[in-house]
Write a protein that holds these residues in place. Structure first.
Motif, PDB file in Angstrom:
ATOM      1  N   GLU A 135      -8.488 -39.082  78.703  1.00 40.38           N
ATOM      2  CA  GLU A 135      -8.355 -37.828  77.959  1.00 40.38           C
ATOM      3  C   GLU A 135      -6.926 -37.430  77.609  1.00 40.38           C
ATOM      4  O   GLU A 135      -6.728 -36.520  76.816  1.00 40.38           O
ATOM      5  CB  GLU A 135      -9.007 -36.680  78.742  1.00 40.38           C
ATOM      6  N   LYS A 136      -5.933 -38.079  78.183  1.00 34.57           N
ATOM      7  CA  LYS A 136      -4.533 -37.683  77.961  1.00 34.57           C
ATOM      8  C   LYS A 136      -3.695 -38.915  77.593  1.00 34.57           C
ATOM      9  O   LYS A 136      -2.795 -39.309  78.329  1.00 34.57           O
ATOM     10  CB  LYS A 136      -4.014 -37.027  79.238  1.00 34.57           C
ATOM     11  N   PRO A 137      -3.984 -39.523  76.438  1.00 36.01           N
ATOM     12  CA  PRO A 137      -3.261 -40.757  76.088  1.00 36.01           C
ATOM     13  C   PRO A 137      -1.793 -40.490  75.759  1.00 36.01           C
ATOM     14  O   PRO A 137      -1.444 -39.446  75.216  1.00 36.01           O
ATOM     15  CB  PRO A 137      -4.010 -41.254  74.844  1.00 36.01           C
ATOM     16  N   MET A 138      -0.962 -41.443  76.111  1.00 29.69           N
ATOM     17  CA  MET A 138       0.456 -41.384  75.757  1.00 29.69           C
ATOM     18  C   MET A 138       0.650 -42.001  74.370  1.00 29.69           C
ATOM     19  O   MET A 138       1.537 -41.609  73.637  1.00 29.69           O
ATOM     20  CB  MET A 138       1.293 -42.145  76.788  1.00 29.69           C
ATOM     21  N   ALA A 139      -0.195 -42.977  74.049  1.00 26.78           N
ATOM     22  CA  ALA A 139      -0.096 -43.665  72.762  1.00 26.78           C
ATOM     23  C   ALA A 139      -1.482 -43.736  72.128  1.00 26.78           C
ATOM     24  O   ALA A 139      -2.474 -43.968  72.815  1.00 26.78           O
ATOM     25  CB  ALA A 139       0.453 -45.070  72.963  1.00 26.78           C
ATOM     26  N   LEU A 140      -1.521 -43.502  70.841  1.00 24.62           N
ATOM     27  CA  LEU A 140      -2.781 -43.620  70.105  1.00 24.62           C
ATOM     28  C   LEU A 140      -2.874 -45.023  69.533  1.00 24.62           C
ATOM     29  O   LEU A 140      -1.872 -45.647  69.219  1.00 24.62           O
ATOM     30  CB  LEU A 140      -2.849 -42.571  68.996  1.00 24.62           C
ATOM     31  N   GLY A 141      -4.076 -45.502  69.387  1.00 24.92           N
ATOM     32  CA  GLY A 141      -4.271 -46.838  68.837  1.00 24.92           C
ATOM     33  C   GLY A 141      -5.226 -47.630  69.695  1.00 24.92           C
ATOM     34  O   GLY A 141      -5.426 -47.323  70.878  1.00 24.92           O
ATOM     35  N   GLU A 142      -5.796 -48.625  69.080  1.00 25.10           N
ATOM     36  CA  GLU A 142      -6.735 -49.511  69.777  1.00 25.10           C
ATOM     37  C   GLU A 142      -6.165 -50.919  69.769  1.00 25.10           C
ATOM     38  O   GLU A 142      -6.710 -51.833  69.159  1.00 25.10           O
ATOM     39  CB  GLU A 142      -8.121 -49.457  69.095  1.00 25.10           C
ATOM     40  N   ASN A 143      -5.041 -51.077  70.447  1.00 24.65           N
ATOM     41  CA  ASN A 143      -4.405 -52.386  70.567  1.00 24.65           C
ATOM     42  C   ASN A 143      -3.751 -52.477  71.943  1.00 24.65           C
ATOM     43  O   ASN A 143      -3.626 -51.474  72.644  1.00 24.65           O
ATOM     44  CB  ASN A 143      -3.386 -52.607  69.438  1.00 24.65           C
ATOM     45  N   GLU A 144      -3.338 -53.660  72.322  1.00 25.08           N
ATOM     46  CA  GLU A 144      -2.801 -53.879  73.671  1.00 25.08           C
ATOM     47  C   GLU A 144      -1.570 -53.027  73.956  1.00 25.08           C
ATOM     48  O   GLU A 144      -1.400 -52.528  75.062  1.00 25.08           O
ATOM     49  CB  GLU A 144      -2.495 -55.361  73.897  1.00 25.08           C
ATOM     50  N   GLU A 145      -0.718 -52.835  72.960  1.00 20.68           N
ATOM     51  CA  GLU A 145       0.489 -52.030  73.175  1.00 20.68           C
ATOM     52  C   GLU A 145       0.134 -50.586  73.549  1.00 20.68           C
ATOM     53  O   GLU A 145       0.670 -50.022  74.501  1.00 20.68           O
ATOM     54  CB  GLU A 145       1.364 -52.043  71.927  1.00 20.68           C
ATOM     55  N   ALA A 146      -0.795 -49.989  72.817  1.00 20.17           N
ATOM     56  CA  ALA A 146      -1.213 -48.611  73.109  1.00 20.17           C
ATOM     57  C   ALA A 146      -1.960 -48.553  74.436  1.00 20.17           C
ATOM     58  O   ALA A 146      -1.723 -47.656  75.252  1.00 20.17           O
ATOM     59  CB  ALA A 146      -2.098 -48.076  71.981  1.00 20.17           C
ATOM     60  N   TRP A 147      -2.847 -49.490  74.678  1.00 25.34           N
ATOM     61  CA  TRP A 147      -3.608 -49.495  75.933  1.00 25.34           C
ATOM     62  C   TRP A 147      -2.678 -49.593  77.134  1.00 25.34           C
ATOM     63  O   TRP A 147      -2.864 -48.901  78.133  1.00 25.34           O
ATOM     64  CB  TRP A 147      -4.605 -50.645  75.946  1.00 25.34           C
ATOM     65  N   ALA A 148      -1.655 -50.455  77.043  1.00 24.55           N
ATOM     66  CA  ALA A 148      -0.723 -50.642  78.166  1.00 24.55           C
ATOM     67  C   ALA A 148       0.032 -49.347  78.472  1.00 24.55           C
ATOM     68  O   ALA A 148       0.289 -49.037  79.646  1.00 24.55           O
ATOM     69  CB  ALA A 148       0.258 -51.772  77.854  1.00 24.55           C
ATOM     70  N   LYS A 149       0.391 -48.569  77.447  1.00 22.09           N
ATOM     71  CA  LYS A 149       1.106 -47.311  77.669  1.00 22.09           C
ATOM     72  C   LYS A 149       0.201 -46.246  78.296  1.00 22.09           C
ATOM     73  O   LYS A 149       0.695 -45.313  78.924  1.00 22.09           O
ATOM     74  CB  LYS A 149       1.672 -46.787  76.350  1.00 22.09           C
ATOM     75  N   ASN A 150      -1.088 -46.382  78.123  1.00 23.44           N
ATOM     76  CA  ASN A 150      -2.026 -45.376  78.623  1.00 23.44           C
ATOM     77  C   ASN A 150      -2.531 -45.674  80.033  1.00 23.44           C
ATOM     78  O   ASN A 150      -3.079 -44.788  80.687  1.00 23.44           O
ATOM     79  CB  ASN A 150      -3.197 -45.222  77.650  1.00 23.44           C
ATOM     80  N   ARG A 151      -2.349 -46.886  80.520  1.00 22.13           N
ATOM     81  CA  ARG A 151      -2.777 -47.253  81.883  1.00 22.13           C
ATOM     82  C   ARG A 151      -1.654 -46.885  82.850  1.00 22.13           C
ATOM     83  O   ARG A 151      -0.795 -47.687  83.161  1.00 22.13           O
ATOM     84  CB  ARG A 151      -3.065 -48.747  81.955  1.00 22.13           C
ATOM     85  N   ARG A 152      -1.684 -45.635  83.324  1.00 20.89           N
ATOM     86  CA  ARG A 152      -0.535 -45.151  84.097  1.00 20.89           C
ATOM     87  C   ARG A 152      -0.922 -44.024  85.031  1.00 20.89           C
ATOM     88  O   ARG A 152      -1.991 -43.437  84.930  1.00 20.89           O
ATOM     89  CB  ARG A 152       0.553 -44.650  83.137  1.00 20.89           C
ATOM     90  N   ALA A 153       0.007 -43.717  85.926  1.00 25.62           N
ATOM     91  CA  ALA A 153      -0.060 -42.508  86.764  1.00 25.62           C
ATOM     92  C   ALA A 153       1.257 -41.781  86.537  1.00 25.62           C
ATOM     93  O   ALA A 153       2.333 -42.370  86.658  1.00 25.62           O
ATOM     94  CB  ALA A 153      -0.239 -42.864  88.231  1.00 25.62           C
ATOM     95  N   ASP A 154       1.163 -40.511  86.147  1.00 25.37           N
ATOM     96  CA  ASP A 154       2.348 -39.691  85.880  1.00 25.37           C
ATOM     97  C   ASP A 154       2.610 -38.765  87.048  1.00 25.37           C
ATOM     98  O   ASP A 154       1.690 -38.120  87.559  1.00 25.37           O
ATOM     99  CB  ASP A 154       2.146 -38.846  84.613  1.00 25.37           C
ATOM    100  N   ILE A 155       3.878 -38.670  87.444  1.00 27.45           N
ATOM    101  CA  ILE A 155       4.285 -37.765  88.517  1.00 27.45           C
ATOM    102  C   ILE A 155       4.832 -36.497  87.872  1.00 27.45           C
ATOM    103  O   ILE A 155       5.784 -36.556  87.093  1.00 27.45           O
ATOM    104  CB  ILE A 155       5.339 -38.423  89.424  1.00 27.45           C
ATOM    105  N   THR A 156       4.215 -35.365  88.198  1.00 25.79           N
ATOM    106  CA  THR A 156       4.609 -34.081  87.631  1.00 25.79           C
ATOM    107  C   THR A 156       4.981 -33.136  88.757  1.00 25.79           C
ATOM    108  O   THR A 156       4.202 -32.957  89.703  1.00 25.79           O
ATOM    109  CB  THR A 156       3.439 -33.478  86.817  1.00 25.79           C
ATOM    110  N   TYR A 157       6.147 -32.527  88.646  1.00 28.72           N
ATOM    111  CA  TYR A 157       6.593 -31.561  89.654  1.00 28.72           C
ATOM    112  C   TYR A 157       6.090 -30.174  89.277  1.00 28.72           C
ATOM    113  O   TYR A 157       6.101 -29.794  88.117  1.00 28.72           O
ATOM    114  CB  TYR A 157       8.121 -31.550  89.766  1.00 28.72           C
ATOM    115  N   ARG A 158       5.655 -29.419  90.290  1.00 32.42           N
ATOM    116  CA  ARG A 158       5.215 -28.035  90.055  1.00 32.42           C
ATOM    117  C   ARG A 158       6.377 -27.102  90.192  1.00 32.42           C
ATOM    118  O   ARG A 158       7.267 -27.281  90.933  1.00 32.42           O
ATOM    119  CB  ARG A 158       4.139 -27.636  91.063  1.00 32.42           C
TER     120      ARG A 158
END
Length: 159
Positions: free
Chosen positions: A136-159
């Motif tokens: 639900e929160k993609p970093m990159a739009l697109g249906e290709n390996e480059e976009a998929w690789a950018k979206n497979r992640r865990a983001d660290i967010t400080y409160r």
């Protein structure tokens, strides 16, 4: 003496808590990730405040934190240990492939894997929240390996 005792108690607690986790981790990936392996002398954030240094990327269909991301996890653990009132949220994300339910579960496993690495470094679990956004929160739009690789992640967010 007290610091050594506190570190030993924290390590023992982390081991007990890791046995309770529902996320199975590659035990060999723990090498170099214990509190004794991290120098806590540096009180700066070591670049952790840079938004580009807040994402841990994963291989397709994986939730294993690769060893190349351990320095990043260690930098964030140092920040957390140097600032005992700080809280973080680890947001697990996936690419667009797979069902909604599968991606939510995989995103949760990714965030829990990063959380467990930080706990092994001495950060209390009570200061880390692990959540999943699935696809639900993609970093990159697109249906290709480059976009998929950018979206497979865990983001660290400080409160």
């Amino acid at each position: 003496m007290f610091r050594k005792l506190a570190l030993t108690a924290a390590a023992a607690a982390a081991l007990v808590l890791s046995g309770c986790s529902s996320v199975e981790l590659d035990e060999s990936a723990k090498n170099g990730s214990t509190l004794s392996d991290v120098a806590l002398v540096d009180q700066t954030d070591g670049g952790a405040s840079d938004p580009r240094n807040r994402s841990i990327y994963f291989a397709f269909d994986s939730y294993t934190v690769e060893s190349r991301y351990m320095p990043l996890v260690q930098r964030h653990a140092r920040v957390m240990l140097a600032h005992p009132t700080r809280q973080i949220v680890i947001e697990g994300n996936t690419d667009s492939r797979g069902s909604r339910e599968y991606n939510l579960a995989l995103g949760q496993k990714r965030s829990e894997a990063v959380k467990q690495r930080m706990q092994l470094l001495g950060v209390p679990a009570s200061r880390i929240e692990a959540v999943s956004f699935g696809r639900e929160k993609p970093m990159a739009l697109g249906e290709n390996e480059e976009a998929w690789a950018k979206n497979r992640r865990a983001d660290i967010t400080y409160r």
